[in-house]
Design a protein around this motif. Structure first.
Motif, PDB file in Angstrom:
ATOM      1  N   HIS A   1       0.763  -1.073  -0.004  1.00 29.44           N
ATOM      2  CA  HIS A   1       0.327   0.199  -0.407  1.00 29.44           C
ATOM      3  C   HIS A   1       1.028   1.243  -0.040  1.00 29.44           C
ATOM      4  N   GLU A   2       2.227   0.997   0.369  1.00 28.35           N
ATOM      5  CA  GLU A   2       3.069   2.267   0.748  1.00 28.35           C
ATOM      6  C   GLU A   2       4.484   2.032   0.416  1.00 28.35           C
ATOM      7  N   ILE A   3       5.210   2.802   0.512  1.00 28.31           N
ATOM      8  CA  ILE A   3       6.298   2.712   0.276  1.00 28.31           C
ATOM      9  C   ILE A   3       7.125   4.059   1.217  1.00 28.31           C
ATOM     10  N   ALA A   4       8.192   4.016   1.901  1.00 32.43           N
ATOM     11  CA  ALA A   4       8.852   4.821   2.837  1.00 32.43           C
ATOM     12  C   ALA A   4       9.872   4.696   2.896  1.00 32.43           C
ATOM     13  N   PRO A   5      10.723   5.437   3.264  1.00 30.30           N
ATOM     14  CA  PRO A   5      12.622   5.109   4.057  1.00 30.30           C
ATOM     15  C   PRO A   5      12.510   4.247   5.056  1.00 30.30           C
ATOM     16  N   LYS A   6      13.439   3.433   5.272  1.00 31.48           N
ATOM     17  CA  LYS A   6      13.553   2.458   5.805  1.00 31.48           C
ATOM     18  C   LYS A   6      12.918   3.104   7.670  1.00 31.48           C
ATOM     19  N   ALA A   7      13.682   3.928   7.538  1.00 30.11           N
ATOM     20  CA  ALA A   7      13.354   4.421   8.810  1.00 30.11           C
ATOM     21  C   ALA A   7      11.651   4.882   9.403  1.00 30.11           C
ATOM     22  N   GLU A   8      11.455   4.929   8.905  1.00 26.88           N
ATOM     23  CA  GLU A   8       9.937   5.575   8.700  1.00 26.88           C
ATOM     24  C   GLU A   8       8.763   4.248   9.260  1.00 26.88           C
ATOM     25  N   ILE A   9       9.110   3.017   8.129  1.00 27.40           N
ATOM     26  CA  ILE A   9       8.396   2.190   7.738  1.00 27.40           C
ATOM     27  C   ILE A   9       6.783   1.596   8.513  1.00 27.40           C
ATOM     28  N   VAL A  10       7.646   1.785  10.349  1.00 30.16           N
ATOM     29  CA  VAL A  10       7.261   1.494  11.098  1.00 30.16           C
ATOM     30  C   VAL A  10       6.486   2.004  12.109  1.00 30.16           C
ATOM     31  N   ASP A  11       6.652   3.507  11.729  1.00 28.42           N
ATOM     32  CA  ASP A  11       6.080   4.717  12.111  1.00 28.42           C
ATOM     33  C   ASP A  11       4.106   4.797  11.234  1.00 28.42           C
ATOM     34  N   ARG A  12       4.946   4.358   9.761  1.00 27.14           N
ATOM     35  CA  ARG A  12       4.282   4.915   8.974  1.00 27.14           C
ATOM     36  C   ARG A  12       2.859   3.722   9.099  1.00 27.14           C
ATOM     37  N   ALA A  13       3.611   2.429   8.782  1.00 27.89           N
ATOM     38  CA  ALA A  13       2.109   1.350   9.714  1.00 27.89           C
ATOM     39  C   ALA A  13       1.897   1.356  10.894  1.00 27.89           C
TER      40      ALA A  13
ATOM     41  N   ILE B   1      -3.113   2.272  11.857  1.00 22.56           N
ATOM     42  CA  ILE B   1      -3.753   1.756  12.534  1.00 22.56           C
ATOM     43  C   ILE B   1      -4.841   2.918  13.673  1.00 22.56           C
ATOM     44  N   VAL B   2      -3.233   4.068  13.754  1.00 19.89           N
ATOM     45  CA  VAL B   2      -4.503   4.636  14.699  1.00 19.89           C
ATOM     46  C   VAL B   2      -4.686   6.185  13.907  1.00 19.89           C
ATOM     47  N   ASN B   3      -4.712   5.708  12.492  1.00 25.36           N
ATOM     48  CA  ASN B   3      -5.957   6.642  11.794  1.00 25.36           C
ATOM     49  C   ASN B   3      -7.427   5.727  11.733  1.00 25.36           C
ATOM     50  N   GLY B   4      -7.364   4.538  12.255  1.00 26.24           N
ATOM     51  CA  GLY B   4      -8.509   4.051  11.869  1.00 26.24           C
ATOM     52  C   GLY B   4      -8.553   3.855  10.907  1.00 26.24           C
ATOM     53  N   GLY B   5      -7.590   2.307  10.692  1.00 29.36           N
ATOM     54  CA  GLY B   5      -7.479   1.564   9.276  1.00 29.36           C
ATOM     55  C   GLY B   5      -7.862   0.685  10.093  1.00 29.36           C
TER      56      GLY B   5
END
Length: 735
Positions: free
Chosen positions: A198-210, A214-218
């Motif tokens: 669903h999304e690609i991001a810098p490695k350092a950010e992937i856990v926070d993006r995931a 969830i926090v935003n209502g996934g």
């Protein structure tokens, strides 16, 4: 929860983080223990009201390579026991339950009512990517080392934990089938474009993006579980579907000749599954998966292409008494395509390389080949301009042998001429001395005789790469009669550095791979003289499982080279060492017609500069008879092309040239493409049974000649009901 393979923690935001980090393993793999712990986590997340959802991440440098395939072998052993103790029906039921356990676990995660997201970095393959597909949201690190894929088809399996069903509901059907059939690993941008993540991001950010998702209502709802879900390509029985499925079936037949049951099972599972709701579709997939798990093709391919290959790459035959070598700088003498290829893979993997040829111009040509190879990788996005600059800086192309000073290993890749090889060996050892390991890349000349010109025969060894070096995975390491343990250990360490798979063989003319594959080529040439149509020879070879026909292969390795090898064999060993029909074919092609193969644009095929190759019409002049194609026994032709290679492999085992059946099998698949679905030359014999194979050899020998005669070893094994793996492997384990 009692977790050993995972760490579980819940943050102040109510999102749990599950970190997969197996102790004492460099790579996470799926085992029964991992499945047990993951199920505990799913139950915990689902039942704990304080947990909003869960992010799955890896504590390793990569996510996971998938399932531990030894677990699948154990499942086959359990089935055999249950069959004996409980009967077929109970055994089948138990086997299906075990085969679908991971699929049911992932479905439980997917439908537990709480959202699961996954943060992927490094490789995420097989059963691990099927876990990702079961998660409701997938974030992938945007870097070159991160790839996702379902490569099970490459070891005779297919994705059996929901992969066929979820991929076919994410991608267009044609694209999904290609993805499943090819087993390719996909980079981040391609995975995002295919909607696999669903999304690609810098490695350092992937856990926070995931976590943020969830926090935003996934939502904890997979698309295919929504009431309004429609398959990307519509219904199977629709105008669109009828444009896909007949063609898919035809393509499958064209590409596999029905030699790979797993590929057909993928087609079945997707075709049938797309007509059903997800739970029933997963049951269909599980039944096909259980069926394939019990196939002889899967068993053979798992053993050879996963287990045995892995054992050989880890140094199954490396002398334990020799400490690890520290190779940093190597010399390569001969800057032609082979030498340049060896220099390229060496520099690519961090070694400094001195590339030597007879003059500076020739050495520079070799370096230009290296430049072309790395430039191709840059253009394809597999390397950067900085990578290229660093690699080229590691290669010193020169005509000065003094530059070899300080090399930890020297390898010659000059012409197959004893005098030339003796000269470069002396010139190199005058600089580096006799203690530095010296390797020859000869493809046919016996190592023992070449070592006679070296200062210390115990430090001389054969290291035979296959062409093209940058693509071919196999390296034959050849022991001369006096080759010592330090030379063997150094050669194996070098092969490991350049990321190839080694097999260790003892000295003989042609070693192992060339002995087998030259028989395959010769059989095609003999068929030509018999009057078998050239196109039939080529097509039947592919039907038998070979990647190309013998005539095409001969063109690639060069007909004039084959002619030189035949003439050398006749000179050294006498007239009986060569087949007069092969001699007639090669003399006609090389001496009379000047057809050398692809390299001069004409061999058994014509190679127009602006078109597709085609078989040369003049081949009809070689036929001694005109056969009616409709009367030719196709199965017999297939047997001839495979048996002639397998019986030669058996001879190498009987002579002690190859001592380990794993090396014969892995070497035959990686070295010359012997029908991978059989597991290799030795597994082909073991799978048929020595008794049946000997009987087949005798039938072929009676009709076509003594070249099909099995060695006495095989006759003894047939009488005792032995297999090569049963007879030879215990000795390896005891060593």
């Amino acid at each position: 929860m009692n977790l050993v393979n995972f760490r579980f923690e819940t943050g102040a935001d109510g999102v749990a983080l599950l970190t997969w980090d197996m102790p004492e393993r460099s790579m996470n793999v799926i085992t029964p223990e991992v499945m047990n712990e993951l199920e505990q986590v799913v139950d915990k997340v689902a039942s704990d009201a304080a947990i909003k959802g869960c992010v799955i991440a890896s504590g390793k440098s990569a996510f996971s390579g998938g399932a531990d395939l030894t677990m699948l072998q154990q499942g086959a052993a359990q089935y055999a026991r249950a069959l004996k103790e409980q009967g077929e029906e109970a055994a089948n039921r138990l086997f299906l339950e075990n085969a679908r356990r991971l699929s049911l676990l992932y479905r439980k995660l997917e439908t537990c009512g709480k959202p699961f997201a996954i943060a992927i970095h490094g490789v995420c393959l097989g059963g691990a990517f099927e876990l990702a597909l079961a998660c409701h949201y997938r974030v992938m690190a945007d870097d070159d080392k991160t790839k996702v894929g379902l490569p099970e088809i490459k070891v005779g399996l297919f994705p059996g934990a929901g992969g066929t069903q979820r991929v076919a509901r994410i991608m267009q059907t044609g694209d999904a089938l290609q993805f499943l059939f090819r087993g390719d690993q996909v980079k981040p941008k391609a995975a995002l474009g295919a909607k696999l993540v669903h999304e690609i991001a810098p490695k350092a950010e992937i856990v926070d993006r995931a976590k943020a998702w969830i926090v935003n209502g996934g939502k904890a709802l997979a698309p295919w579980d929504a009431k309004d879900f429609k398959n990307p390509s519509g219904k199977v029985f629709s105008p669109t579907g009828m444009m896909i499925w007949p063609a898919a079936n035809a393509i499958l037949r064209r590409e596999t000749y029905n030699n790979y049951p797993a590929a057909r099972a993928i087609l079945h599972a997707v075709y049938e599954g797309l007509q059903l709701p997800m739970d029933q579709a997963l049951t269909v997939e599980a039944r096909w998966f259980a069926h394939i798990l019990r196939s002889k093709e899967a068993a053979a391919m798992i053993r050879s292409l996963f287990l045995s290959k892995g054992e050989l790459e880890k140094g199954a035959h490396r002398p334990a008494n020799v400490p690890p070598t520290n190779l940093r700088k190597i010399g390569v003498i001969g800057a032609g395509f082979m030498g340049a290829g060896v220099a390229y893979v060496s520099a690519l993997n961090g070694l400094d390389v001195v590339l030597i040829d007879r003059d500076q111009e020739s050495a520079d040509k070799g370096k230009a080949v290296i430049d072309k190879l790395i430039s191709g990788s840059v253009m394809k996005g597999r390397a950067t301009a900085a990578d290229k600059e660093a690699l080229m800086a590691r290669v010193n192309a020169t005509a000065d042998y003094a530059s070899l000073k300080g090399c930890d290993l020297v390898l010659e890749a000059v012409f197959e001429d004893r005098a030339v090889k003796a000269d470069v060996t002396k010139r190199a050892q005058d600089v580096v001395g006799g203690d530095v390991i010296f390797a020859s890349n000869t493809s046919t000349l016996p190592i023992t005789s070449l070592a006679e010109t070296s200062q210390k025969a115990e430090n001389f060894i054969g290291v035979h790469f296959f062409s093209p070096v940058e693509k071919m995975l196999l390296v034959e390491v050849i022991m001369g009669e006096k080759t010592g343990d330090r030379a063997l250990a150094t050669a194996l360490d070098f092969v490991r550095i350049v990321r190839k798979t080694p097999i260790v063989v003892n000295d003989t003319r042609g070693f192992y791979a060339n002995r087998c594959v030259l028989n395959f080529v010769r059989e095609g040439q003999i068929m030509l003289t018999e009057g078998v149509p050239p196109a039939m020879i080529e097509n039947v070879a592919r039907m038998a499982g070979m990647p190309v026909g013998p005539l095409s292969l001969n063109d690639e390795v060069a007909l004039d080279l084959g002619w030189k090898i035949l003439c050398a064999a006749k000179k050294d060993l006498g007239e009986k060492a060569v087949d007069p029909r092969q001699e007639r074919v090669l003399r006609y092609m090389v001496e009379e017609q000047g057809r050398f193969g692809r390299k001069n644009g004409k061999g058994f095929y014509d190679y127009p500069a602006d078109g597709k190759k085609s078989l040369w019409p003049g081949l009809s002049a070689l036929a001694e008879n005109q056969l009616d194609p409709d009367t030719i026994d196709i199965e017999e032709l297939k047997h001839r092309l495979l048996v002639i290679q397998a019986v030669e492999a058996a001879r190498t085992m009987a002579e002690g040239v190859v001592t380990d059946p794993r090396e014969a099998d892995v070497g035959s698949i990686l070295g010359f493409g012997f029908a991978p679905f059989t597991g290799g030359t030795i597994s082909y014999i073991d799978g048929m049974g020595a008794k049946a194979f000997v009987a087949l050899c005798d039938r072929l020998a009676a009709k076509f000649g003594s070249r099909f005669e099995p060695p006495q070893l095989l006759r003894d094994m047939a009488a005792k009901g032995e297999t090569f793996y049963g007879r030879f492997m215990p000795k390896q384990k005891a060593a």
